[in-house]
Design a protein around this motif. Structure first.
Motif, PDB file in Angstrom:
ATOM      1  N   VAL A 200       0.840  -1.201   0.000  1.00  0.00           N
ATOM      2  CA  VAL A 200       0.000   0.000   0.000  1.00  0.00           C
ATOM      3  C   VAL A 200       0.876   1.253   0.000  1.00  0.00           C
ATOM      4  N   ASP A 201       0.472   2.248  -0.756  1.00  0.00           N
ATOM      5  CA  ASP A 201       1.141   3.556  -0.765  1.00  0.00           C
ATOM      6  C   ASP A 201       1.053   4.154   0.642  1.00  0.00           C
ATOM      7  N   THR A 202       2.204   4.406   1.258  1.00  0.00           N
ATOM      8  CA  THR A 202       2.228   4.774   2.674  1.00  0.00           C
ATOM      9  C   THR A 202       3.134   5.974   2.910  1.00  0.00           C
ATOM     10  N   THR A 203       2.619   6.943   3.672  1.00  0.00           N
ATOM     11  CA  THR A 203       3.383   8.132   4.060  1.00  0.00           C
ATOM     12  C   THR A 203       3.304   8.275   5.575  1.00  0.00           C
ATOM     13  N   VAL A 204       4.409   8.600   6.226  1.00  0.00           N
ATOM     14  CA  VAL A 204       4.435   8.830   7.671  1.00  0.00           C
ATOM     15  C   VAL A 204       4.598  10.314   7.935  1.00  0.00           C
ATOM     16  N   ILE A 205       3.801  10.821   8.884  1.00  0.00           N
ATOM     17  CA  ILE A 205       3.926  12.209   9.328  1.00  0.00           C
ATOM     18  C   ILE A 205       4.104  12.235  10.842  1.00  0.00           C
ATOM     19  N   THR A 206       4.621  13.321  11.367  1.00  0.00           N
ATOM     20  CA  THR A 206       4.690  13.462  12.820  1.00  0.00           C
ATOM     21  C   THR A 206       3.292  13.764  13.359  1.00  0.00           C
ATOM     22  N   ASP A 207       3.098  13.544  14.649  1.00  0.00           N
ATOM     23  CA  ASP A 207       1.778  13.759  15.235  1.00  0.00           C
ATOM     24  C   ASP A 207       1.302  15.202  15.073  1.00  0.00           C
ATOM     25  N   GLY A 208       2.223  16.147  15.128  1.00  0.00           N
ATOM     26  CA  GLY A 208       1.838  17.551  15.037  1.00  0.00           C
ATOM     27  C   GLY A 208       1.424  18.006  13.654  1.00  0.00           C
TER      28      GLY A 208
END
Length: 326
Positions: A200-208
Motif C-alpha cells: 500500500v502507498d504509505t506516508t508517515v507524518i509526525t503527530d503535530g
C-alpha cells in the motif's frame, strides 16, 4: 501468508510466544511467557498492543487451565477466576481483555484435569476465530465507505481491523498517511510497516502535522480503530485521536471509527476508565515531568460513522446495533 503482525501471539506446548512490538520492525524478537503472570506482565509492559492483548489473554487463560489440571474442581475454578482478573486488570480502557477471558471460559462447567484444559483451549480457539471473522466483516463495511483512490489518514495501529480493511479494499488503490503516534511510535513502526508489507502507498507524518494535512484537501477520510465505543457514541482510542477528529470536523473530512461492537457495559464516557501510564515513557529527564494519558475520548459530534461488524452506524444510534440480539 499474511502480514507479520496478523499473527503475533502464539500458543506453544510450554507457554505463549509474543512478538515484541516495542522493537518491531527493527528486530523480530519473541518474548516467551511460561505463566499467566508472564503474559500479564508482557501486556502491561507494552510487549503487545492493540488486539495483541486480546490474543495474549486467550492463550494466557489456556496456560492457567494447564496450571489447574491437578486441582480439584472448586480450586480450579478459583485459579481460573484469579487468572482472568489478573489479565483483565492489565489494561482496563480496552474491553477486549474481558471478552477474551469470557471466551476462554465459555465452555467451562465443572471439568477438571485434562478435560478442563481442553475446554479452555476450545473456548480460546473459538474466541480467536470469532475475533478474526468479525474483524474481516468490519474491514468490508469500512471499505465500502471509502471512494476509489482515497487517501486515508490513520492514527496509531488498528491491527487486524486495518489489515482486513486493506484486504477488502483491494482494487480501490487506497493511499494511507500514518501519524507517528508517540511515545511508542505504533503508527511509524507497526502501521506503516504493515501497510508497506501489503503493498500500500504509505506516508508517515509526525503527530503535530495531522491538522495541517487534514486542511490540505488531500485527505478523503480519517479512519482509526476504537479501543471502546460507548453506547452514547463516544469514541475511546489512542491519545491524539481527539485532536485529529476535531481537525477533521473543522475541515469537513469524515471520521470513521472502527470497532467490532459498541460496549453495552459503557453507557457513557464516564463508564470507561482511562489508563494513565508512567510519564517517563514520554520524557525521562531530571526536574521535568512527563504526562501520559494513553487514551482520549472523542465526543460523538466529531464522529461521522461508527463502523461495526454489522455495518456502519451513526454515533447517536448505536443502540440499534443490539436490536436483533437478545
Amino acid at each position: 501468508m499474511g502480514p507479520v503482525l496478523a499473527d503475533s501471539v502464539r500458543l506453544t506446548d510450554d507457554g505463549v510466544e509474543i512478538l515484541d512490538r516495542r522493537v518491531f520492525p527493527a528486530e523480530r524478537v519473541w518474548v516467551h511467557c511460561a505463566s499467566v503472570e508472564d503474559v500479564a506482565k508482557a501486556i502491561e509492559d507494552m510487549v503487545t498492543q492493540s488486539s495483541g492483548p486480546y490474543f495474549a489473554a486467550l492463550w494466557g487463560m489456556v496456560l492457567a487451565a494447564r496450571e489447574a489440571r491437578s486441582l480439584a474442581a472448586e480450586d480450579a475454578r478459583a485459579h481460573l477466576a484469579k487468572a482472568g482478573e489478573r489479565l483483565i486488570a492489565t489494561r482496563r480502557t480496552n474491553n477486549h481483555l474481558r471478552k477474551a477471558v469470557a471466551a476462554a471460559l465459555s465452555g467451562v462447567d465443572g471439568q477438571t484435569g485434562d478435560d478442563l484444559a481442553a475446554a479452555v483451549l476450545a473456548g480460546a480457539r473459538a474466541g480467536d476465530e470469532r475475533y478474526r471473522s468479525r474483524s474481516a466483516a468490519l474491514g468490508r463495511h469500512t471499505a465500502e465507505l471509502l471512494p476509489d483512490k482515497a487517501t486515508v489518514l490513520t492514527h496509531c495501529w488498528a491491527d487486524l481491523y486495518l489489515v482486513e480493511l486493506v484486504r477488502a479494499a483491494a482494487g480501490k488503490d487506497l493511499a494511507f498517511v500514518c501519524t507517528e503516534t508517540r511515545p511508542y511510535l505504533q503508527g511509524a513502526r507497526l502501521t506503516a510497516e504493515t501497510l508497506a508489507e501489503m503493498g500500500v502507498d504509505t506516508t508517515v507524518i509526525t503527530d503535530g502535522m495531522g491538522a495541517a494535512v487534514l486542511s490540505s484537501g488531500r485527505v478523503d477520510a480519517l479512519v482509526t480503530a476504537a479501543d471502546r465505543v460507548t453506547m452514547d457514541g463516544h469514541v475511546v482510542n489512542k491519545i491524539g485521536t481527539l485532536g485529529l477528529a476535531v481537525a477533521a470536523h473543522a475541515f469537513d473530512v469524515p471520521f470513521h471509527a472502527m470497532v467490532q461492537a459498541p460496549d453495552r457495559l459503557a453507557p457513557t464516557a464516564a463508564d470507561v476508565p482511562i489508563e494513565y501510564r508512567d510519564g517517563t515513557e514520554v520524557l525521562n529527564r531530571p526536574g521535568i515531568r512527563g504526562l501520559y494519558p494513553a487514551f482520549d475520548i472523542t465526543p460523538p459530534r466529531f464522529v461521522t460513522t461508527v463502523v461495526t461488524d454489522r455495518g456502519p452506524f451513526s454515533p447517536r444510534q448505536l443502540g440499534s446495533y443490539y436490536e436483533e440480539i437478545p
